[in-house]
Design an enzyme around this catalytic site. Sequence first.
Site, PDB file in Angstrom:
ATOM      1  N   SER A   5       0.910  -8.051  -4.607  1.00 38.01           N
ATOM      2  CA  SER A   5      -0.090  -7.616  -3.635  1.00 38.01           C
ATOM      3  C   SER A   5       0.575  -6.816  -2.517  1.00 38.01           C
ATOM      4  O   SER A   5       1.117  -5.742  -2.776  1.00 38.01           O
ATOM      5  CB  SER A   5      -0.855  -8.834  -3.111  1.00 38.01           C
ATOM      6  OG  SER A   5      -1.964  -8.437  -2.359  1.00 38.01           O
TER       7      SER A   5
ATOM      8  N   ASP B 218     -10.127  -6.709 -10.159  1.00 36.72           N
ATOM      9  CA  ASP B 218      -9.528  -6.800  -8.830  1.00 36.72           C
ATOM     10  C   ASP B 218     -10.325  -5.960  -7.836  1.00 36.72           C
ATOM     11  O   ASP B 218     -10.392  -4.739  -7.957  1.00 36.72           O
ATOM     12  CB  ASP B 218      -8.077  -6.322  -8.891  1.00 36.72           C
ATOM     13  CG  ASP B 218      -7.278  -6.710  -7.661  1.00 36.72           C
ATOM     14  OD1 ASP B 218      -7.885  -6.940  -6.596  1.00 36.72           O
ATOM     15  OD2 ASP B 218      -6.036  -6.785  -7.768  1.00 36.72           O
TER      16      ASP B 218
ATOM     17  N   HIS C  91      -7.967 -10.491  -8.189  1.00 41.01           N
ATOM     18  CA  HIS C  91      -6.715 -10.302  -7.463  1.00 41.01           C
ATOM     19  C   HIS C  91      -5.836 -11.540  -7.470  1.00 41.01           C
ATOM     20  O   HIS C  91      -4.608 -11.446  -7.542  1.00 41.01           O
ATOM     21  CB  HIS C  91      -7.001  -9.882  -6.023  1.00 41.01           C
ATOM     22  CG  HIS C  91      -5.792  -9.441  -5.275  1.00 41.01           C
ATOM     23  ND1 HIS C  91      -5.064  -8.317  -5.628  1.00 41.01           N
ATOM     24  CD2 HIS C  91      -5.147  -9.964  -4.199  1.00 41.01           C
ATOM     25  CE1 HIS C  91      -4.046  -8.176  -4.809  1.00 41.01           C
ATOM     26  NE2 HIS C  91      -4.073  -9.159  -3.931  1.00 41.01           N
TER      27      HIS C  91
END
Length: 442
Positions: free
Chosen positions: A298, A381, A410
């Site tokens: 991320s 996501d 995600h």
Amino acid sequence: MRGFYNSGMRFSRSFVVLIVALTLLRVAWAHAQLAIATDRTNGVYRVGDTIHWRVEWSGSNTAPPVRYTLKRGGWTDADQGELTFSNSVARLETRCTAPETFLLEAKWRSAEGKESRAVGGVVVEPERIGLSAPRPADFDAFWETKLEELARVPANPRLESADSGKANVAYWKITMDNLRGARIQGQLARPAQGEKLPALLIVQWAGVYGLQKAWISDRAAEGWLVLNIEPHDLPIDRDEEFYRQQFAGPLKDYWAIGNDDRDTSYFLRMYLSCYRAADYLTQRPDWDGKTLVVMGSSQGGMQSLMTAGLHPRITAALANVPAGCDMLGPNAGRAPGWPQWFTRVEGKDAAKVREASRYYDVANFAPRIKCPVLVSVGLLDETCPPAGILAAMNLISAPKEIVLLPKSNHQGDGNTQAAYNDRCYNVWLPALREGRPAPVRD
């Protein structure tokens, strides 16, 4: 008293029956699910294909009214309406007319009025998805001036030895100086034995929290010289309340601090801390001089790809669902990558925020990446949308492996990032640690 008692018992039993019935109803709705699938399990289509969506309701009750919205690039509404179920299954078709991604969103309300949603995602010709805006002409020049500013500040590394919590692993807390009075704080570990070691830089996902020793001691036990840094100028081992107060106070919405000017963005310090951390590893006498890997998820994936594009000695980058890709995505009708500066202007001049974001966009570092790259993309996501990541990856000319995760949001709920984790931890890291070529798979 007897009559009152009997009446009360009848009331109690009725009340219990009502409670049980409501509880069972809540349980039925809680376990009811809306599953979205397509006719291709990998979620990949070509221009000219037709996507066949299958939406299935499961549960003891019949399907409630369900509305759907089909979004191109997770952003632009392409179709919407109410699903029609037959034997708990509804079907839709979408014609693929261009390289892009689609997100199918379905919403319904429970018996208690609570709204729920489910999503499904696909991608059309992922290798042809392009960037939403051109790279700034002075992008390289801007970062060269920032590296020159950093170079004028001595790193001044300070090490404090501590127990690693793992046998045969040496451990230190580390602090270095960064530009404009900031510091880099992190943790360093290596095997207790060995003269020359491959190096691994681990950078962190979004949030405000401390660092756990196991994050590097496990890798050090495998044979790595590992450096793991905080994304913020904070101590690495305070209690949880300390970090909660920081996140609620001075670091609240840190991603928006100074984001209307490329020279004041909070990410300037963060990006340069990654560069300096990588540089520190190359200057250690126990580095083998060959292998320098950067990895993260991320926000950490964002930092990993940026570092690979900025530091010339990075030999491989591993980025799980990287943030910061294609910041100006809405210009092309697609969702922007986190930190979503396109919409999160926080009361500032939107044009200035969007202009500054271009200098922190991973996609604009991508052409500079010369090392092998492993990246994952979650087709569900909505934090780091797949179209933006793919647009960035398509600008990398170096060997690259993109792991598409057709059922992953995600967070990778339900172990849906397992395919990436397998490639990262069981294939790529062992090969790189042993000095073998990056095992790039088409």
